[in-house]
Design an enzyme around this catalytic site. Structure first.
Site, mmCIF file in Angstrom:
data_model
loop_
_atom_site.group_PDB
_atom_site.id
_atom_site.type_symbol
_atom_site.label_atom_id
_atom_site.label_comp_id
_atom_site.label_asym_id
_atom_site.label_seq_id
_atom_site.Cartn_x
_atom_site.Cartn_y
_atom_site.Cartn_z
ATOM 1 C CG ASP A 189 -9.867 -0.074 4.976
ATOM 2 O OD1 ASP A 189 -9.625 -0.404 3.779
ATOM 3 O OD2 ASP A 189 -9.130 -0.583 5.917
ATOM 4 C CE LYS A 248 -3.978 -2.271 2.023
ATOM 5 N NZ LYS A 248 -4.442 -2.798 3.397
ATOM 6 C CD GLN A 286 -3.615 -4.098 6.738
ATOM 7 O OE1 GLN A 286 -3.327 -3.429 5.915
ATOM 8 N NE2 GLN A 286 -4.212 -5.497 6.391
#
Ligand code: NDP
Length: 300
Positions: free
Chosen positions: A121, A54, A98
């Protein structure tokens, strides 16, 4: 083999180029560099790989990338303090924690502490509610990538029968909401669904997000249907005498590709689109935060 292979790698490269163009305009015309902060707690090897890729993709798109790597025994209080600091940092437009988090940390509490406008997200309860009510939101990256590929292949999705197999909060449910938003007739199937093969046979669009290797065979697929395979399953090919571990989806590609009209491969289908959509969400969040025009075609 009759199905068109939907090339996620190639599609993702197009999305990333579009993101990069928009970033260039933000930098050159407005002096704004979009910034993404990724927070990793602990040293889970798979999470470390995801975070690294990422970060690399963010840099390549011309954005600012910040990684916060915290000890596995970081307290909830310290993690929430970091999120608060990132929420108040004007150079950061996207925040991603994460998952999974270590067991002593409450995932819901942590995710809901992120400013919803920076929640790239799309897991914050506000964004879930906005998506569910058809309002502008941050959309989870994997379902967004699937939607982009479906729109690209079909043009309009209106009136098509879509079956989403899997009802997780991160893939199945938001996927179903997005398809409903595009006027599909949507069925969500799960482990308690009765006669799953028959349910899937009724679908013009099948999205498989289960986590079971090659569970959906070709004879479940309606001829000509579009199959989006979200699953990522590592199978030990030693047992099959193939000599190494390989990745497969939730769909049995070989048999499904003979029947489907179009299908995504694993790897090289949905996976690359997920990271591309994270970049897209970051540039969208940055544009919104600054009251500027959003990049076209990169949101739901
Ligand atoms: P979850 O484990 O959270 O959810 C799996 C879903 O599948 C559940 O709703 C479960 O039903 C359903 N299910 C399990 N067994 C069956 C069965 N036999 N028949 C029908 N439904 C079943 O998984 P995720 O949604 O997080 O992920 C799904 C897959 O997608 C995984 O392989 C994951 O690795 C992959 N993935 C890929 C991404 C990418 O970028 N390509 C990103 C995210 C995930 P129930 O609710 O009843 O238990």
């Amino acid at each position: 083999m009759s199905a068109k292979i939907i090339d996620g790698k190639e599609f993702a490269a197009r999305v990333r180029a579009q993101v990069k163009d928009h970033v260039t305009r933000l930098v050159n015309d407005h002096g704004i560099t979009p910034g993404l902060a990724v927070v990793l707690v602990g040293e889970d090897p798979a999470s470390q790989v995801y975070v690294r890729s990422k970060g690399k993709a963010t840099h390549e798109a011309g954005m600012k990338s910040v990684e916060h790597k915290l000890d596995i025994d970081t307290s909830e209080k310290d993690l929430l303090a970091l999120i608060d600091q990132l929420n108040n940092d004007a150079t950061i437009h996207g925040i991603l924690v994460q998952l999974p988090l270590p067991k002593h940390l409450n995932e819901d509490l942590v995710i809901n502490a992120i400013d919803p406008a920076k929640d790239v997200d799309g897991f914050h309860i506000s964004n879930v509610g906005l998506l569910g009510t058809g309002q502008k939101s941050m959309v989870p990256c994997t379902p967004l990538g699937c939607l982009m590929m479906l729109r690209d292949h079909h043009g309009s999705l209106s009136g098509l029968n879509a079956v989403v197999v899997g009802r997780s909060n991160i893939v199945g449910k938001p996927m179903a909401q997005l398809l409903l938003g595009d006027s599909c007739t949507v069925t969500i199937a799960h482990s308690r669904t009765k006669d799953l093969p028959e349910v899937v046979r009724g679908a013009d669009i099948v999205v498989a997000a289960v986590g079971r290797a090659e569970m959906v065979p070709g004879d479940w697929i309606k001829p000509g249907a579009t199959v989006i395979d979200v699953g990522i399953n590592r199978i030990d090919a030693h047992e099959k005498g193939e000599g190494k571990t390989r990745l497969v989806g939730d769909v049995d590609f070989a048999s499904a590709a003979k029947v489907a009209g179009a299908i995504t491969p694993v790897p090289g289908g949905v996976g690359p689109m997920t990271i591309a959509c994270l970049l897209a969400n970051t540039v969208t969040a940055c544009s919104r935060a600054n009251g500027l025009e959003e990049p076209e075609g990169l949101t739901a």
